[in-house]
Design a protein around this motif. Structure first.
Motif, PDB file in Angstrom:
ATOM      1  N   PRO A  30       0.904  -1.235  -0.133  1.00  0.00           N
ATOM      2  CA  PRO A  30      -0.111  -0.004   0.066  1.00  0.00           C
ATOM      3  C   PRO A  30       0.861   1.217   0.059  1.00  0.00           C
ATOM      4  CG  PRO A  30      -0.674  -1.522   1.733  1.00  0.00           C
ATOM      5  CD  PRO A  30       0.657  -2.079   1.105  1.00  0.00           C
ATOM      6  N   LEU A  31       0.424   2.289  -0.735  1.00  0.00           N
ATOM      7  CA  LEU A  31       1.159   3.764  -0.854  1.00  0.00           C
ATOM      8  C   LEU A  31       0.673   4.555   0.298  1.00  0.00           C
ATOM      9  CD1 LEU A  31       1.248   4.099  -4.724  1.00  0.00           C
ATOM     10  CD2 LEU A  31       3.076   3.176  -3.281  1.00  0.00           C
ATOM     11  N   THR A  32       1.748   5.062   0.949  1.00  0.00           N
ATOM     12  CA  THR A  32       1.241   6.015   2.093  1.00  0.00           C
ATOM     13  C   THR A  32       1.788   7.424   1.581  1.00  0.00           C
ATOM     14  OG1 THR A  32       3.067   5.378   3.449  1.00  0.00           O
ATOM     15  CG2 THR A  32       0.829   4.183   3.762  1.00  0.00           C
ATOM     16  N   SER A  33       3.121   7.585   2.025  1.00  0.00           N
ATOM     17  CA  SER A  33       3.704   8.797   1.828  1.00  0.00           C
ATOM     18  C   SER A  33       4.857   8.340   1.002  1.00  0.00           C
ATOM     19  CB  SER A  33       4.167   9.523   3.037  1.00  0.00           C
ATOM     20  OG  SER A  33       5.218   8.933   3.713  1.00  0.00           O
ATOM     21  N   GLY A  34       5.403   9.485   0.105  1.00  0.00           N
ATOM     22  CA  GLY A  34       6.658   9.089  -0.661  1.00  0.00           C
ATOM     23  C   GLY A  34       6.553   8.683  -1.933  1.00  0.00           C
ATOM     24  N   ALA A  35       5.450   8.389  -2.269  1.00  0.00           N
ATOM     25  CA  ALA A  35       4.943   7.783  -3.481  1.00  0.00           C
ATOM     26  C   ALA A  35       5.347   8.678  -4.666  1.00  0.00           C
ATOM     27  CB  ALA A  35       3.686   7.421  -3.669  1.00  0.00           C
ATOM     28  N   VAL A  36       5.724   8.144  -5.823  1.00  0.00           N
ATOM     29  CA  VAL A  36       6.098   8.936  -7.141  1.00  0.00           C
ATOM     30  C   VAL A  36       5.545   8.243  -8.291  1.00  0.00           C
ATOM     31  CG1 VAL A  36       8.366   9.942  -5.999  1.00  0.00           C
ATOM     32  CG2 VAL A  36       8.283   7.492  -7.331  1.00  0.00           C
ATOM     33  N   SER A  37       5.195   8.914  -9.091  1.00  0.00           N
ATOM     34  CA  SER A  37       4.526   8.445 -10.504  1.00  0.00           C
ATOM     35  C   SER A  37       5.608   7.919 -11.351  1.00  0.00           C
ATOM     36  CB  SER A  37       3.748   9.616 -11.258  1.00  0.00           C
ATOM     37  OG  SER A  37       3.368   9.217 -12.361  1.00  0.00           O
ATOM     38  N   VAL A  38       5.589   6.833 -11.729  1.00  0.00           N
ATOM     39  CA  VAL A  38       6.621   6.285 -12.663  1.00  0.00           C
ATOM     40  C   VAL A  38       6.401   6.000 -13.726  1.00  0.00           C
ATOM     41  CG1 VAL A  38       8.009   4.874 -10.341  1.00  0.00           C
ATOM     42  CG2 VAL A  38       6.197   3.705 -11.638  1.00  0.00           C
ATOM     43  N   LEU A  50      -7.831   2.641 -21.978  1.00  0.00           N
ATOM     44  CA  LEU A  50      -7.513   2.127 -20.512  1.00  0.00           C
ATOM     45  C   LEU A  50      -6.182   2.338 -19.861  1.00  0.00           C
ATOM     46  CD1 LEU A  50      -9.022  -1.419 -21.584  1.00  0.00           C
ATOM     47  CD2 LEU A  50     -10.313   0.454 -20.378  1.00  0.00           C
ATOM     48  N   ASP A  51      -5.636   3.541 -20.338  1.00  0.00           N
ATOM     49  CA  ASP A  51      -4.152   3.905 -19.946  1.00  0.00           C
ATOM     50  C   ASP A  51      -4.415   4.003 -18.362  1.00  0.00           C
ATOM     51  OD1 ASP A  51      -3.642   4.246 -22.410  1.00  0.00           O
ATOM     52  OD2 ASP A  51      -3.273   6.416 -22.468  1.00  0.00           O
ATOM     53  N   THR A  52      -3.384   3.612 -17.931  1.00  0.00           N
ATOM     54  CA  THR A  52      -3.351   3.700 -16.144  1.00  0.00           C
ATOM     55  C   THR A  52      -2.053   4.443 -15.637  1.00  0.00           C
ATOM     56  OG1 THR A  52      -4.440   1.500 -16.185  1.00  0.00           O
ATOM     57  CG2 THR A  52      -3.230   2.244 -14.145  1.00  0.00           C
ATOM     58  N   GLU A  53      -2.012   5.312 -15.062  1.00  0.00           N
ATOM     59  CA  GLU A  53      -1.026   6.098 -14.366  1.00  0.00           C
ATOM     60  C   GLU A  53      -0.365   4.825 -13.272  1.00  0.00           C
ATOM     61  OE1 GLU A  53       0.970  10.377 -12.718  1.00  0.00           O
ATOM     62  OE2 GLU A  53      -1.444   9.909 -12.772  1.00  0.00           O
ATOM     63  N   VAL A  54       0.894   4.770 -13.170  1.00  0.00           N
ATOM     64  CA  VAL A  54       1.085   3.861 -12.148  1.00  0.00           C
ATOM     65  C   VAL A  54       2.109   4.511 -11.215  1.00  0.00           C
ATOM     66  CG1 VAL A  54       0.750   1.717 -13.407  1.00  0.00           C
ATOM     67  CG2 VAL A  54       2.945   2.777 -13.903  1.00  0.00           C
ATOM     68  N   TRP A  55       2.292   4.180 -10.032  1.00  0.00           N
ATOM     69  CA  TRP A  55       2.984   4.674  -8.897  1.00  0.00           C
ATOM     70  C   TRP A  55       3.946   3.806  -8.106  1.00  0.00           C
ATOM     71  CZ3 TRP A  55       2.130   9.800  -7.748  1.00  0.00           C
ATOM     72  CH2 TRP A  55       1.142  10.607  -8.339  1.00  0.00           C
ATOM     73  N   ALA A  56       4.946   4.198  -7.842  1.00  0.00           N
ATOM     74  CA  ALA A  56       5.946   3.293  -6.773  1.00  0.00           C
ATOM     75  C   ALA A  56       5.926   3.947  -5.453  1.00  0.00           C
ATOM     76  CB  ALA A  56       7.123   3.184  -7.570  1.00  0.00           C
ATOM     77  N   GLY A  57       6.301   3.093  -4.320  1.00  0.00           N
ATOM     78  CA  GLY A  57       6.471   3.749  -3.259  1.00  0.00           C
ATOM     79  C   GLY A  57       8.019   3.829  -2.733  1.00  0.00           C
ATOM     80  N   PRO A  58       8.266   4.316  -1.960  1.00  0.00           N
ATOM     81  CA  PRO A  58       9.827   4.618  -1.410  1.00  0.00           C
ATOM     82  C   PRO A  58      10.486   3.052  -1.315  1.00  0.00           C
ATOM     83  CG  PRO A  58       8.406   5.694   0.205  1.00  0.00           C
ATOM     84  CD  PRO A  58       7.619   4.754  -0.652  1.00  0.00           C
ATOM     85  N   CYS A  59       9.913   2.020  -1.270  1.00  0.00           N
ATOM     86  CA  CYS A  59      10.307   0.651  -1.430  1.00  0.00           C
ATOM     87  C   CYS A  59      10.823   0.315  -2.632  1.00  0.00           C
ATOM     88  CB  CYS A  59       9.381  -0.360  -1.114  1.00  0.00           C
ATOM     89  SG  CYS A  59       7.459  -0.078  -2.129  1.00  0.00           S
ATOM     90  N   CYS A  60      10.318   0.749  -3.709  1.00  0.00           N
ATOM     91  CA  CYS A  60      10.720   0.422  -5.070  1.00  0.00           C
ATOM     92  C   CYS A  60      11.123   1.703  -5.902  1.00  0.00           C
ATOM     93  CB  CYS A  60       9.720  -0.185  -6.011  1.00  0.00           C
ATOM     94  SG  CYS A  60       9.349  -1.763  -5.146  1.00  0.00           S
ATOM     95  N   ALA A  61      10.982   2.911  -5.557  1.00  0.00           N
ATOM     96  CA  ALA A  61      11.114   4.273  -6.321  1.00  0.00           C
ATOM     97  C   ALA A  61      12.602   4.207  -6.633  1.00  0.00           C
ATOM     98  CB  ALA A  61      10.676   5.180  -5.729  1.00  0.00           C
ATOM     99  N   SER A  62      13.388   3.957  -5.690  1.00  0.00           N
ATOM    100  CA  SER A  62      14.842   4.181  -5.899  1.00  0.00           C
ATOM    101  C   SER A  62      15.686   3.385  -6.915  1.00  0.00           C
ATOM    102  CB  SER A  62      15.670   3.991  -4.440  1.00  0.00           C
ATOM    103  OG  SER A  62      15.437   2.733  -4.161  1.00  0.00           O
ATOM    104  N   THR A  63      14.772   2.360  -7.246  1.00  0.00           N
ATOM    105  CA  THR A  63      15.324   1.119  -8.086  1.00  0.00           C
ATOM    106  C   THR A  63      14.839   1.575  -9.534  1.00  0.00           C
ATOM    107  OG1 THR A  63      13.603  -0.213  -7.952  1.00  0.00           O
ATOM    108  CG2 THR A  63      15.596  -0.705  -6.575  1.00  0.00           C
ATOM    109  N   THR A  64      13.985   2.530  -9.834  1.00  0.00           N
ATOM    110  CA  THR A  64      13.481   2.936 -11.108  1.00  0.00           C
ATOM    111  C   THR A  64      14.292   3.719 -12.233  1.00  0.00           C
ATOM    112  OG1 THR A  64      12.441   4.868 -10.278  1.00  0.00           O
ATOM    113  CG2 THR A  64      11.360   2.926 -10.402  1.00  0.00           C
ATOM    114  N   HIS A  65      15.236   4.438 -11.517  1.00  0.00           N
ATOM    115  CA  HIS A  65      16.316   5.380 -12.304  1.00  0.00           C
ATOM    116  C   HIS A  65      17.836   4.699 -12.494  1.00  0.00           C
ATOM    117  CE1 HIS A  65      13.045   8.349 -13.063  1.00  0.00           C
ATOM    118  NE2 HIS A  65      12.833   8.090 -11.644  1.00  0.00           N
TER     119      HIS A  65
END
Length: 65
Positions: A30-38, A50-65
Motif C-alpha cells: 500500500p502507498l502512504t507517503s513518498g510515492a512517485v509516479s513512474v 484504458l491507460d493507467t498511471e502507475v506509482w511506486a512507493g519508497p520501497c521500489c522508487a529508488s530502483t526505477t532510475h
C-alpha cells in the motif's frame, strides 16, 4: 543515468489497488507517503482508452532510475 528502467506488468495482471494508484506497481505494498509516479501503462479496448498511471512507493522508487 544509464540504468535500465523496470518494465511494468501487463495491465491484466494489476490488482485493483495498483490500477487505482493505491499500491506500488512492483511490490503491491500500500502507498502512504513518498510515492512517485513512474509512468503510464498504455492500453485500450476498441475505442476505450484504458491507460493507467502507475506509482511506486519508497520501497521500489529508488530502483526505477
Amino acid at each position: 543515468m544509464s540504468a535500465t528502467p523496470r518494465s511494468f506488468p501487463p495491465p491484466g495482471e494489476l490488482t485493483w489497488d495498483q490500477s487505482a494508484g493505491r499500491a506500488c506497481i512492483w511490490c503491491r505494498r500500500p502507498l502512504t507517503s513518498g510515492a512517485v509516479s513512474v509512468g503510464i501503462i498504455r492500453d485500450q479496448f476498441g475505442a476505450h482508452n484504458l491507460d493507467t498511471e502507475v506509482w511506486a512507493g519508497p520501497c521500489c522508487a529508488s530502483t526505477t532510475h
